[in-house]
Design a protein around this motif. Sequence first.
Motif, PDB file in Angstrom:
ATOM      1  N   LEU A  43       0.940  -1.017   0.082  1.00  0.00           N
ATOM      2  CA  LEU A  43       0.087   0.053   0.165  1.00  0.00           C
ATOM      3  C   LEU A  43       0.766   1.237   0.078  1.00  0.00           C
ATOM      4  CD1 LEU A  43      -2.877  -1.097   2.465  1.00  0.00           C
ATOM      5  CD2 LEU A  43      -2.841  -0.959   0.087  1.00  0.00           C
ATOM      6  N   ARG A  44       2.033   1.176   0.691  1.00  0.00           N
ATOM      7  CA  ARG A  44       2.952   2.550   0.711  1.00  0.00           C
ATOM      8  C   ARG A  44       3.443   2.747  -0.592  1.00  0.00           C
ATOM      9  NH1 ARG A  44       5.078   0.654   5.506  1.00  0.00           N
ATOM     10  NH2 ARG A  44       7.036  -0.019   4.270  1.00  0.00           N
TER      11      ARG A  44
ATOM     12  N   VAL B 258      -4.873   1.750  -3.346  1.00  0.00           N
ATOM     13  CA  VAL B 258      -4.560   2.112  -1.964  1.00  0.00           C
ATOM     14  C   VAL B 258      -5.270   1.562  -0.974  1.00  0.00           C
ATOM     15  CG1 VAL B 258      -3.180   4.210  -2.784  1.00  0.00           C
ATOM     16  CG2 VAL B 258      -5.438   4.382  -2.193  1.00  0.00           C
ATOM     17  N   SER B 259      -6.377   0.745  -1.309  1.00  0.00           N
ATOM     18  CA  SER B 259      -7.168   0.252  -0.227  1.00  0.00           C
ATOM     19  C   SER B 259      -7.179  -1.211  -0.185  1.00  0.00           C
ATOM     20  CB  SER B 259      -8.510   0.720  -0.601  1.00  0.00           C
ATOM     21  OG  SER B 259      -8.977   0.344  -1.893  1.00  0.00           O
ATOM     22  N   ALA B 260      -7.343  -2.120   0.878  1.00  0.00           N
ATOM     23  CA  ALA B 260      -7.279  -3.257   1.164  1.00  0.00           C
ATOM     24  C   ALA B 260      -8.281  -3.910   2.316  1.00  0.00           C
ATOM     25  CB  ALA B 260      -5.973  -3.705   1.290  1.00  0.00           C
TER      26      ALA B 260
ATOM     27  N   ILE C  84      -7.490   2.157   4.161  1.00  0.00           N
ATOM     28  CA  ILE C  84      -7.020   2.762   2.919  1.00  0.00           C
ATOM     29  C   ILE C  84      -5.743   3.617   3.194  1.00  0.00           C
ATOM     30  CG2 ILE C  84      -7.645   4.803   1.269  1.00  0.00           C
ATOM     31  CD1 ILE C  84     -10.717   4.071   1.845  1.00  0.00           C
ATOM     32  N   PHE C  85      -4.664   3.625   2.358  1.00  0.00           N
ATOM     33  CA  PHE C  85      -3.615   4.591   2.725  1.00  0.00           C
ATOM     34  C   PHE C  85      -3.243   5.077   1.461  1.00  0.00           C
ATOM     35  CE2 PHE C  85       0.921   5.164   2.922  1.00  0.00           C
ATOM     36  CZ  PHE C  85       1.195   5.687   4.085  1.00  0.00           C
TER      37      PHE C  85
ATOM     38  N   ALA D 291       3.028  -0.403  11.044  1.00  0.00           N
ATOM     39  CA  ALA D 291       3.431  -0.856   9.908  1.00  0.00           C
ATOM     40  C   ALA D 291       3.267   0.205   8.627  1.00  0.00           C
ATOM     41  CB  ALA D 291       2.792  -2.193   9.263  1.00  0.00           C
ATOM     42  N   LEU D 292       2.262   0.901   8.682  1.00  0.00           N
ATOM     43  CA  LEU D 292       1.850   2.007   7.599  1.00  0.00           C
ATOM     44  C   LEU D 292       2.965   3.228   7.747  1.00  0.00           C
ATOM     45  CD1 LEU D 292      -1.745   1.950   7.302  1.00  0.00           C
ATOM     46  CD2 LEU D 292      -0.351   1.018   5.770  1.00  0.00           C
TER      47      LEU D 292
END
Length: 142
Positions: free
Chosen positions: A29-30, A59-61, A71-72, A107-108
């Motif tokens: 995602l990053r 960017v979403s999972a 969402i990131f 983690a993000l």
Amino acid sequence: MAKTPIAAPHTEGRTFGTDWSIVNVATLLRANAGRGAWHSAGATGGTLAKVNENYIRTVSAKHLPTSASLIFMRLKDEDCWYASLCFANADDYLPWNEGVAERWLSALFGEDRSRLIEDPGTASGEGLERTVRQFKLPIVSR
């Protein structure tokens, strides 16, 4: 103006199973978030709306092992990183899980976790506002 999306039981992005760890999904995602940005000026219809539509898919999972939907992304107009996180099963929201949420946020955002700003309206409200939370991190040029 395009409203900033929030996490929900049904995601626009991929669903990840037990073969994907929190760290692996966060890394993906990053990387995807860094390739674009959400444009709040992207009203319905038009080119920016299509760009936003494609961006949100990447960017979403949904992470099945932790029941997290997230969402990131980068918010272009606010010049910040943004995360929206909730816990959900297939059709409904689940209670907020502080321990798992902290693992996702670490983690993000990594070493910048301590600078994270939670939207105060999402932490103290009732119902949906307590279940889905938004976080922002201003982008600092280094």
